[in-house]
Write a protein that holds these residues in place. Sequence first.
Motif, PDB file in Angstrom:
ATOM      1  N   GLY A 121       0.825  -1.199   0.000  1.00  9.16           N
ATOM      2  CA  GLY A 121       0.000   0.000   0.000  1.00  9.16           C
ATOM      3  C   GLY A 121       0.855   1.243   0.000  1.00  9.16           C
ATOM      4  O   GLY A 121       2.064   1.199  -0.213  1.00  9.16           O
ATOM      5  N   THR A 122       0.226   2.363   0.257  1.00 15.28           N
ATOM      6  CA  THR A 122       0.900   3.653   0.263  1.00 15.28           C
ATOM      7  C   THR A 122       0.912   4.205   1.667  1.00 15.28           C
ATOM      8  O   THR A 122      -0.096   4.157   2.366  1.00 15.28           O
ATOM      9  N   PHE A 123       2.035   4.726   2.077  1.00 11.69           N
ATOM     10  CA  PHE A 123       2.179   5.337   3.390  1.00 11.69           C
ATOM     11  C   PHE A 123       2.315   6.837   3.190  1.00 11.69           C
ATOM     12  O   PHE A 123       3.195   7.287   2.453  1.00 11.69           O
ATOM     13  N   VAL A 124       1.464   7.607   3.799  1.00 13.72           N
ATOM     14  CA  VAL A 124       1.461   9.055   3.626  1.00 13.72           C
ATOM     15  C   VAL A 124       1.971   9.713   4.902  1.00 13.72           C
ATOM     16  O   VAL A 124       1.520   9.378   6.001  1.00 13.72           O
ATOM     17  N   VAL A 125       2.916  10.634   4.735  1.00 11.61           N
ATOM     18  CA  VAL A 125       3.433  11.403   5.877  1.00 11.61           C
ATOM     19  C   VAL A 125       3.365  12.885   5.528  1.00 11.61           C
ATOM     20  O   VAL A 125       3.335  13.262   4.354  1.00 11.61           O
ATOM     21  N   ILE A 162       4.665  16.760   5.111  1.00  8.35           N
ATOM     22  CA  ILE A 162       5.894  17.342   4.593  1.00  8.35           C
ATOM     23  C   ILE A 162       6.896  17.526   5.731  1.00  8.35           C
ATOM     24  O   ILE A 162       8.075  17.223   5.589  1.00  8.35           O
ATOM     25  N   ALA A 163       6.408  18.005   6.868  1.00  6.66           N
ATOM     26  CA  ALA A 163       7.282  18.261   8.016  1.00  6.66           C
ATOM     27  C   ALA A 163       7.976  16.983   8.474  1.00  6.66           C
ATOM     28  O   ALA A 163       9.193  16.974   8.699  1.00  6.66           O
ATOM     29  N   HIS A 164       7.241  15.885   8.615  1.00  8.18           N
ATOM     30  CA  HIS A 164       7.853  14.631   9.055  1.00  8.18           C
ATOM     31  C   HIS A 164       8.856  14.108   8.037  1.00  8.18           C
ATOM     32  O   HIS A 164       9.938  13.651   8.386  1.00  8.18           O
ATOM     33  N   TYR A 165       8.490  14.169   6.762  1.00  9.00           N
ATOM     34  CA  TYR A 165       9.385  13.686   5.726  1.00  9.00           C
ATOM     35  C   TYR A 165      10.685  14.493   5.705  1.00  9.00           C
ATOM     36  O   TYR A 165      11.783  13.931   5.693  1.00  9.00           O
ATOM     37  N   MET A 166      10.561  15.815   5.712  1.00  4.08           N
ATOM     38  CA  MET A 166      11.753  16.657   5.610  1.00  4.08           C
ATOM     39  C   MET A 166      12.622  16.538   6.871  1.00  4.08           C
ATOM     40  O   MET A 166      13.849  16.576   6.771  1.00  4.08           O
ATOM     41  N   ARG A 167      12.016  16.389   8.043  1.00  4.95           N
ATOM     42  CA  ARG A 167      12.818  16.188   9.257  1.00  4.95           C
ATOM     43  C   ARG A 167      13.631  14.906   9.146  1.00  4.95           C
ATOM     44  O   ARG A 167      14.815  14.879   9.480  1.00  4.95           O
ATOM     45  N   ALA A 168      12.988  13.835   8.683  1.00  2.84           N
ATOM     46  CA  ALA A 168      13.714  12.572   8.506  1.00  2.84           C
ATOM     47  C   ALA A 168      14.824  12.731   7.467  1.00  2.84           C
ATOM     48  O   ALA A 168      15.945  12.241   7.664  1.00  2.84           O
ATOM     49  N   TYR A 169      14.530  13.429   6.379  1.00  2.00           N
ATOM     50  CA  TYR A 169      15.527  13.660   5.335  1.00  2.00           C
ATOM     51  C   TYR A 169      16.707  14.465   5.879  1.00  2.00           C
ATOM     52  O   TYR A 169      17.867  14.122   5.650  1.00  2.00           O
ATOM     53  N   PHE A 170      16.427  15.544   6.627  1.00  2.00           N
ATOM     54  CA  PHE A 170      17.515  16.358   7.185  1.00  2.00           C
ATOM     55  C   PHE A 170      18.312  15.573   8.225  1.00  2.00           C
ATOM     56  O   PHE A 170      19.537  15.725   8.309  1.00  2.00           O
ATOM     57  N   ASN A 171      17.657  14.735   9.008  1.00  2.00           N
ATOM     58  CA  ASN A 171      18.388  13.881   9.961  1.00  2.00           C
ATOM     59  C   ASN A 171      19.318  12.931   9.217  1.00  2.00           C
ATOM     60  O   ASN A 171      20.465  12.713   9.627  1.00  2.00           O
ATOM     61  N   TYR A 172      18.838  12.368   8.126  1.00  2.00           N
ATOM     62  CA  TYR A 172      19.652  11.481   7.306  1.00  2.00           C
ATOM     63  C   TYR A 172      20.860  12.235   6.731  1.00  2.00           C
ATOM     64  O   TYR A 172      21.989  11.739   6.753  1.00  2.00           O
ATOM     65  N   GLN A 173      20.616  13.456   6.231  1.00  2.00           N
ATOM     66  CA  GLN A 173      21.706  14.270   5.690  1.00  2.00           C
ATOM     67  C   GLN A 173      22.729  14.603   6.784  1.00  2.00           C
ATOM     68  O   GLN A 173      23.937  14.593   6.536  1.00  2.00           O
ATOM     69  N   ALA A 174      22.245  14.886   7.982  1.00  2.00           N
ATOM     70  CA  ALA A 174      23.155  15.198   9.095  1.00  2.00           C
ATOM     71  C   ALA A 174      24.020  13.993   9.441  1.00  2.00           C
ATOM     72  O   ALA A 174      25.217  14.140   9.731  1.00  2.00           O
ATOM     73  N   LEU A 175      23.441  12.797   9.395  1.00  2.00           N
ATOM     74  CA  LEU A 175      24.223  11.580   9.661  1.00  2.00           C
ATOM     75  C   LEU A 175      25.275  11.360   8.574  1.00  2.00           C
ATOM     76  O   LEU A 175      26.390  10.951   8.861  1.00  2.00           O
ATOM     77  N   ASN A 176      24.903  11.620   7.337  1.00  2.00           N
ATOM     78  CA  ASN A 176      25.828  11.416   6.215  1.00  2.00           C
ATOM     79  C   ASN A 176      26.938  12.450   6.156  1.00  2.00           C
ATOM     80  O   ASN A 176      28.086  12.121   5.862  1.00  2.00           O
TER      81      ASN A 176
END
Length: 120
Positions: free
Chosen positions: A13-17, A19-33
């Motif tokens: 199925g599709t999981f909807v989040v 924008i705020a949750h998605y971008m926070r996760a993305y920025f956390n990932y970028q910070a780890l990298n």
Amino acid sequence: KSSSLNCHFKNLGTFVVSIAHYMRAYFNYQALNYGRDFSLPGDVGFLNCVMLKETANDEYPLYAKIGCQHRDTYTSTKLQLIVYSDKQCSQVYSDEEMKGDGYDVNGYFLSNKVSFRPPF
């Protein structure tokens, strides 16, 4: 062989989040990298609904939050800053104050451009 620890290979199925949750996760990932070489964009605070300091002393303060860019004919994956008249960011501020690529807020031009974009 099946195990409860295996990932599913079939689309479930599709999981909807938001924008705020998605971008926070993305920025956390970028910070780890990127570690110390990573810095958050200056407008990242608008992922939350925040009061505009230019209207803090007004009888009816305004609020802003990043949302999807919307036109009469489509909704985009591009982001834009949207101004609201309530602190829940549910009542969009009058379009009459929209000036092309921003808003006129008490004589102050507030751009609706966002400095980042989701990578999809």
